[in-house]
Design an enzyme around this catalytic site. Structure first.
Site, mmCIF file in Angstrom:
data_model
loop_
_atom_site.group_PDB
_atom_site.id
_atom_site.type_symbol
_atom_site.label_atom_id
_atom_site.label_comp_id
_atom_site.label_asym_id
_atom_site.label_seq_id
_atom_site.Cartn_x
_atom_site.Cartn_y
_atom_site.Cartn_z
ATOM 1 N N HIS A 276 -25.050 47.573 31.791
ATOM 2 C CA HIS A 276 -25.529 46.657 32.826
ATOM 3 C C HIS A 276 -24.375 45.852 33.429
ATOM 4 O O HIS A 276 -24.277 45.718 34.655
ATOM 5 C CB HIS A 276 -26.572 45.710 32.234
ATOM 6 C CG HIS A 276 -27.857 46.390 31.889
ATOM 7 N ND1 HIS A 276 -29.009 45.702 31.566
ATOM 8 C CD2 HIS A 276 -28.194 47.708 31.818
ATOM 9 C CE1 HIS A 276 -29.987 46.553 31.321
ATOM 10 N NE2 HIS A 276 -29.510 47.775 31.458
ATOM 11 N N SER B 266 -30.010 52.066 34.605
ATOM 12 C CA SER B 266 -29.847 50.622 34.759
ATOM 13 C C SER B 266 -28.462 50.222 35.232
ATOM 14 O O SER B 266 -28.318 49.260 35.996
ATOM 15 C CB SER B 266 -30.168 49.921 33.433
ATOM 16 O OG SER B 266 -31.477 50.216 33.001
#
Length: 296
Positions: A247, A200
């Site tokens: 992230h 991610s």
């Protein structure tokens, strides 16, 4: 009045580059007369020629490499513009299959963890104990079928077009720089015994770079921004137990690196692009050293 109208019509009917259909141009190859944009122009003894004519032996004196068509970021255009994305997806799937076959023993050895013991009387492991490879290997591990399915769909949807726009080398550099930045920020801010894994961070970097690219091309950014907002909402939802640090770290690195990729001037372009990647890696190293010093 009629003269002004005629000029407006001429302006609206500018030809487009035969290699880049999205770019209007008023310049033509002096040999074959095909329209060419500044990216495709090769200086000749008189005027400019297109890459095809140069390769065909126009006598310009340029090497064939100088006439190769380039992407917006200066990368070499290839027959399969999604090859690196396919390879990355394949690597992620391969590692996930190994995880399923071997079990937690494999995942525990390569996931990102700062400092922890996996067994009551077991050794202390983690990045702080010198296992720096975890910053990289964690980018290719996933916790569930839903986790890898969502990430690989995002990688295919975002990564493929971005690879075509940047070129393979620049795209690969962006991917790994973003992923490592996400890992480093997670290591710096998360609890030392909190494990994390997934692609991610790198994918959020691709999101950030895609937004920069769309802005550069004056395209509609709303679909990508909407998807990014949805992902950020999910990221900070405590019910999903997501490592938000990875992230955010990947997103910031992607925006910074992506800006250098698509806005670097042609002169010294590669130096600026890869120099920015190097600076982001310096920040990654700094965060890693700071956190390791705190834990050790």
């Amino acid at each position: 009045m009629d003269q002004a109208t005629g000029r407006a019509q001429d302006a609206q009917s500018l030809p487009v580059c035969y290699r880049h259909p999205e770019r209007e141009t008023g310049i033509r190859c002096t040999r074959c007369e095909r329209p060419i944009c500044p990216e495709c122009m090769v200086s000749a003894s008189v005027g400019f020629q297109c890459p095809d004519c140069v390769r065909g032996g126009s006598g310009t004196g340029h090497s064939p490499a100088a006439a190769q068509p380039r992407t917006l970021a200066g990368g070499t255009m290839t027959a399969d513009p999604r090859l690196v994305t396919k390879v990355l997806i394949g690597l992620n799937l391969a590692f996930f299959l190994v995880q399923q076959a071997v079990g937690e023993r494999f995942t525990n050895q390569f996931e990102l963890v700062g400092q922890a013991s996996y067994h009551l009387l077991g050794p202390i492991e983690g990045v702080a104990e010198g296992q720096y490879y975890r910053l990289l290997t964690a980018m290719f591990l996933h916790g569930s079928f839903i986790h890898i399915l969502f990430n690989m769909l995002s990688l295919w949807w975002i990564g493929g077009p971005l690879e075509a726009a940047l070129g393979r080398a620049r795209y690969l550099a962006l991917y790994f720089v973003s992923g490592l930045a996400g890992s480093a920020l997670s290591y710096l801010l998360a609890a030392p015994n909190q494990p994390s894994l997934g692609a991610s961070g790198a994918i959020f970097g691709l999101f950030g770079a895609t937004a920069v690219l769309l802005r550069r091309l004056n395209y509609d950014m709303r679909p990508v921004l909407a998807l990014l907002v949805i992902n950020l909402i999910i990221t900070f939802n405590p019910g999903f137990n997501i490592a938000w640090q990875a992230h955010i770290g990947g997103l910031v690195a992607g925006v910074v690196t992506g800006y250098a990729m698509v806005h670097a001037p042609r002169k010294n372009r590669a130096l600026i692009q890869y120099g920015t990647c190097a600076l982001v890696l310096v920040v990654v190293v700094a965060m890693t050293v700071i956190r390791t010093t705190q834990l050790v």
